[in-house]
Design a protein around this motif. Structure first.
Motif, PDB file in Angstrom:
ATOM      1  N   ILE A 189      68.269  48.081  26.715  1.00 34.49           N
ATOM      2  CA  ILE A 189      68.320  49.007  27.855  1.00 34.49           C
ATOM      3  C   ILE A 189      66.912  49.280  28.381  1.00 34.49           C
ATOM      4  CG2 ILE A 189      69.057  51.271  28.646  1.00 34.49           C
ATOM      5  CD1 ILE A 189      71.079  51.356  26.404  1.00 34.49           C
ATOM      6  N   PHE A 190      66.705  48.933  29.641  1.00 39.27           N
ATOM      7  CA  PHE A 190      65.441  49.196  30.328  1.00 39.27           C
ATOM      8  C   PHE A 190      65.740  49.987  31.601  1.00 39.27           C
ATOM      9  CE2 PHE A 190      64.674  45.680  27.556  1.00 39.27           C
ATOM     10  CZ  PHE A 190      63.358  45.810  27.141  1.00 39.27           C
ATOM     11  N   GLY A 191      64.703  50.319  32.343  1.00 35.86           N
ATOM     12  CA  GLY A 191      64.902  51.073  33.569  1.00 35.86           C
ATOM     13  C   GLY A 191      63.962  52.263  33.642  1.00 35.86           C
ATOM     14  N   PRO A 192      64.105  53.097  34.667  1.00 35.49           N
ATOM     15  CA  PRO A 192      63.148  54.183  34.904  1.00 35.49           C
ATOM     16  C   PRO A 192      63.194  55.266  33.830  1.00 35.49           C
ATOM     17  CG  PRO A 192      65.037  54.373  36.368  1.00 35.49           C
ATOM     18  CD  PRO A 192      65.163  53.052  35.698  1.00 35.49           C
ATOM     19  N   LEU A 193      62.017  55.676  33.361  1.00 36.92           N
ATOM     20  CA  LEU A 193      61.926  56.806  32.443  1.00 36.92           C
ATOM     21  C   LEU A 193      62.113  58.104  33.222  1.00 36.92           C
ATOM     22  CD1 LEU A 193      58.749  55.853  30.350  1.00 36.92           C
ATOM     23  CD2 LEU A 193      61.119  55.156  29.975  1.00 36.92           C
ATOM     24  N   LEU A 194      62.667  59.111  32.556  1.00 38.03           N
ATOM     25  CA  LEU A 194      62.816  60.419  33.175  1.00 38.03           C
ATOM     26  C   LEU A 194      61.668  61.355  32.809  1.00 38.03           C
ATOM     27  CD1 LEU A 194      66.659  61.035  32.724  1.00 38.03           C
ATOM     28  CD2 LEU A 194      65.444  60.218  34.762  1.00 38.03           C
ATOM     29  N   ASP A 195      60.948  61.034  31.717  1.00 39.50           N
ATOM     30  CA  ASP A 195      59.812  61.865  31.311  1.00 39.50           C
ATOM     31  C   ASP A 195      58.789  61.009  30.584  1.00 39.50           C
ATOM     32  OD1 ASP A 195      60.793  61.461  28.723  1.00 39.50           O
ATOM     33  OD2 ASP A 195      61.797  63.403  28.641  1.00 39.50           O
ATOM     34  N   GLU A 196      57.835  61.670  29.946  1.00 42.01           N
ATOM     35  CA  GLU A 196      56.725  60.953  29.330  1.00 42.01           C
ATOM     36  C   GLU A 196      57.068  60.304  27.987  1.00 42.01           C
ATOM     37  OE1 GLU A 196      56.780  64.085  30.186  1.00 42.01           O
ATOM     38  OE2 GLU A 196      55.252  64.465  31.721  1.00 42.01           O
ATOM     39  N   ASP A 197      58.276  60.507  27.497  1.00 40.86           N
ATOM     40  CA  ASP A 197      58.693  59.874  26.241  1.00 40.86           C
ATOM     41  C   ASP A 197      59.192  58.466  26.538  1.00 40.86           C
ATOM     42  OD1 ASP A 197      59.698  59.072  23.842  1.00 40.86           O
ATOM     43  OD2 ASP A 197      61.163  60.691  23.626  1.00 40.86           O
ATOM     44  N   PRO A 198      58.466  57.431  26.103  1.00 39.73           N
ATOM     45  CA  PRO A 198      58.869  56.065  26.456  1.00 39.73           C
ATOM     46  C   PRO A 198      60.059  55.555  25.662  1.00 39.73           C
ATOM     47  CG  PRO A 198      56.952  56.008  25.035  1.00 39.73           C
ATOM     48  CD  PRO A 198      57.220  57.461  25.329  1.00 39.73           C
ATOM     49  N   GLY A 199      60.483  56.282  24.624  1.00 42.71           N
ATOM     50  CA  GLY A 199      61.587  55.778  23.822  1.00 42.71           C
ATOM     51  C   GLY A 199      61.191  54.519  23.089  1.00 42.71           C
ATOM     52  N   THR A 200      62.172  53.638  22.878  1.00 39.45           N
ATOM     53  CA  THR A 200      61.924  52.441  22.070  1.00 39.45           C
ATOM     54  C   THR A 200      61.795  51.172  22.897  1.00 39.45           C
ATOM     55  OG1 THR A 200      63.156  53.476  20.258  1.00 39.45           O
ATOM     56  CG2 THR A 200      62.731  51.135  20.074  1.00 39.45           C
ATOM     57  N   SER A 201      62.774  50.902  23.764  1.00 39.88           N
ATOM     58  CA  SER A 201      62.736  49.648  24.533  1.00 39.88           C
ATOM     59  C   SER A 201      61.484  49.541  25.392  1.00 39.88           C
ATOM     60  CB  SER A 201      63.986  49.535  25.409  1.00 39.88           C
ATOM     61  OG  SER A 201      65.148  49.432  24.634  1.00 39.88           O
ATOM     62  N   ALA A 202      61.082  50.648  26.005  1.00 41.67           N
ATOM     63  CA  ALA A 202      59.916  50.621  26.892  1.00 41.67           C
ATOM     64  C   ALA A 202      58.631  50.296  26.150  1.00 41.67           C
ATOM     65  CB  ALA A 202      59.769  51.950  27.625  1.00 41.67           C
ATOM     66  N   GLN A 203      58.628  50.449  24.812  1.00 41.40           N
ATOM     67  CA  GLN A 203      57.444  50.105  24.034  1.00 41.40           C
ATOM     68  C   GLN A 203      57.080  48.635  24.210  1.00 41.40           C
ATOM     69  OE1 GLN A 203      55.428  52.042  22.426  1.00 41.40           O
ATOM     70  NE2 GLN A 203      56.571  53.953  22.227  1.00 41.40           N
ATOM     71  N   ILE A 204      58.085  47.799  24.426  1.00 40.21           N
ATOM     72  CA  ILE A 204      57.828  46.368  24.647  1.00 40.21           C
ATOM     73  C   ILE A 204      57.006  46.178  25.911  1.00 40.21           C
ATOM     74  CG2 ILE A 204      58.920  44.145  25.144  1.00 40.21           C
ATOM     75  CD1 ILE A 204      61.323  45.134  23.467  1.00 40.21           C
ATOM     76  N   VAL A 205      57.399  46.869  26.979  1.00 38.37           N
ATOM     77  CA  VAL A 205      56.685  46.749  28.255  1.00 38.37           C
ATOM     78  C   VAL A 205      55.287  47.341  28.133  1.00 38.37           C
ATOM     79  CG1 VAL A 205      56.745  47.285  30.718  1.00 38.37           C
ATOM     80  CG2 VAL A 205      58.869  46.798  29.495  1.00 38.37           C
ATOM     81  N   ILE A 206      55.149  48.434  27.389  1.00 38.15           N
ATOM     82  CA  ILE A 206      53.832  49.026  27.167  1.00 38.15           C
ATOM     83  C   ILE A 206      52.898  48.015  26.505  1.00 38.15           C
ATOM     84  CG2 ILE A 206      52.565  50.738  25.801  1.00 38.15           C
ATOM     85  CD1 ILE A 206      54.846  52.687  26.265  1.00 38.15           C
ATOM     86  N   ARG A 207      53.383  47.365  25.466  1.00 38.38           N
ATOM     87  CA  ARG A 207      52.543  46.401  24.735  1.00 38.38           C
ATOM     88  C   ARG A 207      52.159  45.219  25.625  1.00 38.38           C
ATOM     89  NH1 ARG A 207      54.512  45.232  18.685  1.00 38.38           N
ATOM     90  NH2 ARG A 207      52.471  44.201  18.703  1.00 38.38           N
ATOM     91  N   LEU A 208      53.066  44.793  26.484  1.00 37.07           N
ATOM     92  CA  LEU A 208      52.746  43.700  27.399  1.00 37.07           C
ATOM     93  C   LEU A 208      51.671  44.126  28.397  1.00 37.07           C
ATOM     94  CD1 LEU A 208      56.333  42.303  28.147  1.00 37.07           C
ATOM     95  CD2 LEU A 208      54.540  41.151  26.834  1.00 37.07           C
ATOM     96  N   LEU A 209      51.854  45.285  29.024  1.00 40.95           N
ATOM     97  CA  LEU A 209      50.932  45.737  30.072  1.00 40.95           C
ATOM     98  C   LEU A 209      49.567  46.143  29.520  1.00 40.95           C
ATOM     99  CD1 LEU A 209      53.349  47.884  32.277  1.00 40.95           C
ATOM    100  CD2 LEU A 209      52.338  45.684  32.893  1.00 40.95           C
ATOM    101  N   ASN A 210      49.537  46.608  28.266  1.00 46.16           N
ATOM    102  CA  ASN A 210      48.276  47.048  27.669  1.00 46.16           C
ATOM    103  C   ASN A 210      47.481  45.916  27.041  1.00 46.16           C
ATOM    104  OD1 ASN A 210      48.373  49.730  28.378  1.00 46.16           O
ATOM    105  ND2 ASN A 210      49.269  50.422  26.456  1.00 46.16           N
ATOM    106  N   GLY A 211      48.003  44.707  27.119  1.00 45.22           N
ATOM    107  CA  GLY A 211      47.302  43.591  26.508  1.00 45.22           C
ATOM    108  C   GLY A 211      47.491  43.533  25.002  1.00 45.22           C
ATOM    109  N   GLY A 212      48.512  44.223  24.496  1.00 40.85           N
ATOM    110  CA  GLY A 212      48.760  44.233  23.062  1.00 40.85           C
ATOM    111  C   GLY A 212      49.399  42.968  22.548  1.00 40.85           C
ATOM    112  N   MET A 213      49.767  42.058  23.462  1.00 46.23           N
ATOM    113  CA  MET A 213      50.361  40.779  23.091  1.00 46.23           C
ATOM    114  C   MET A 213      49.623  39.663  23.825  1.00 46.23           C
ATOM    115  SD  MET A 213      54.476  41.475  23.198  1.00 46.23           S
ATOM    116  CE  MET A 213      55.268  42.766  22.251  1.00 46.23           C
TER     117      MET A 213
END
Length: 340
Positions: A189-213
């Motif tokens: 499950i992906f899609g728009p966050l409602l607040d600052e808690d990224p949850g679990t799935s969004a962590q994948i996108v965070i790691r991609l965008l931050n250069g963590g992979m």
């Protein structure tokens, strides 16, 4: 007076979207949180998302405790059980996931049955459908499939979701109320966050965008937008055809590399940080010896699990939101909340 719905897990990523969809549809929502301290934050988050929270109330419920369940379900026409633990890193003791998932489902359904709710909608997962099968299976998975808990690649999370859904059907069958249960079985499950808690799935996108992979494993997963999953939960409450049914949901399969390419195209400012290459499987297995997150997901290397979502499309009465849009919406909200 509007029909009241008991919604468990209202403070979660999916739970928040479900609450918003329920309120938009005119329902009275009784949302459960583990601690009422969270109530003000949830109310603020939903208000910012445009929801009318005048029909929202809160109760404190714990998946592992009996307290409050019967009172929470009393006076509700429907029950939506979204609360369940979800992690990327598997715990050392698998019961840390299995116990709250199965016992929480049992408490929710028993309370709903005692209160005489008209229908219960359970958030299950493709994890209860598509695992423990032949790794080379080409045929897509359907609502008729069940995860084989004796097969390969069954993690604690997969087992928890499978056992929880199995238990739900057992409870409803014993009560003679099988038609009173519907399960929604989403993929990632992906899609728009409602607040600052990224949850679990969004962590994948965070790691991609931050250069963590800098390079990515050959992981592939089906993707569904949280807005479609929330809409399916709400539609299933009253759709005559939904009773006694399971609804797999996955719009499209994408690899991590394909996700990175989508983000590179849509967010050029992050292009230099995004990975361009896939790692060879042997390297991933060696690296996993030193990375617990990766080690718990080695069974996913090179495996493609496709879903048949035609029943969900019929339930919604419209096409699913494209997987690319779900990934992009995730990234946009992560950027907006300054999480990347």
């Amino acid at each position: 007076m509007p029909d009241r719905v008991l919604l468990t897990g209202v403070s979660g990523f999916l739970g928040g979207h479900v609450a918003s969809a329920l309120l938009a549809a005119g329902y009275q929502v009784r949302g459960s949180v583990r601690n009422l301290v969270k109530a003000d934050k949830v109310r603020e988050t939903l208000t910012k998302a445009g929801a009318d929270v005048s029909r929202l109330e809160f109760v404190a419920l714990d998946l592992l405790k009996d307290d409050g369940w019967d009172a929470a379900a009393e006076g509700c026409r429907f029950l939506l059980h979204t609360a369940s633990p979800f992690v990327l890193q598997m715990p050392a003791d698998k019961m840390e996931l299995i116990r709250p998932a199965t016992e929480g489902t049992q408490r929710a359904l028993n309370a709903g049955l005692k209160a005489g709710v008209e229908r219960i909608v359970l958030t299950s997962s493709m994890a209860a459908i598509a695992y423990g099968h032949d790794r080379g299976r080409a045929a897509p998975f359907t609502a008729a499939d069940w995860t084989n808990l004796e097969g390969r690649g069954v993690t604690a999370y997969v087992e928890s979701k499978t056992r929880a859904e199995r238990r739900a059907w057992e409870i409803m069958k014993a009560a003679g109320r099988t038609d009173g249960l519907t399960t929604i079985n989403p993929s990632g499950i992906f899609g728009p966050l409602l607040d600052e808690d990224p949850g679990t799935s969004a962590q994948i996108v965070i790691r991609l965008l931050n250069g963590g992979m800098p390079a990515v494993p050959r992981f592939n997963f089906a993707i569904i937008d949280v807005r479609d999953v929330a809409a399916a939960h709400v539609a299933a409450l009253t759709a005559a055809s939904a009773g006694g049914q399971r609804f797999p949901m996955g719009e499209q399969n994408l690899s991590l590399r394909q996700c990175a390419e989508i983000l590179r195209r849509r967010f050029p400012a992050y292009a230099r940080k995004l990975p361009r290459f896939e790692l060879p499987d042997w390297f991933v297995r060696v690296y996993a010896l030193f990375d617990a997150d990766l080690r718990g997901n080695l069974g996913e290397l090179g495996v493609v699990r496709r879903m048949i979502s035609s029943d969900a499309v019929a339930l919604l009465g419209r096409p699913l939101i494209p997987a690319e849009d779900a990934i992009v919406a995730t990234a946009e909200s992560l950027i907006a909340f300054k999480l990347v």
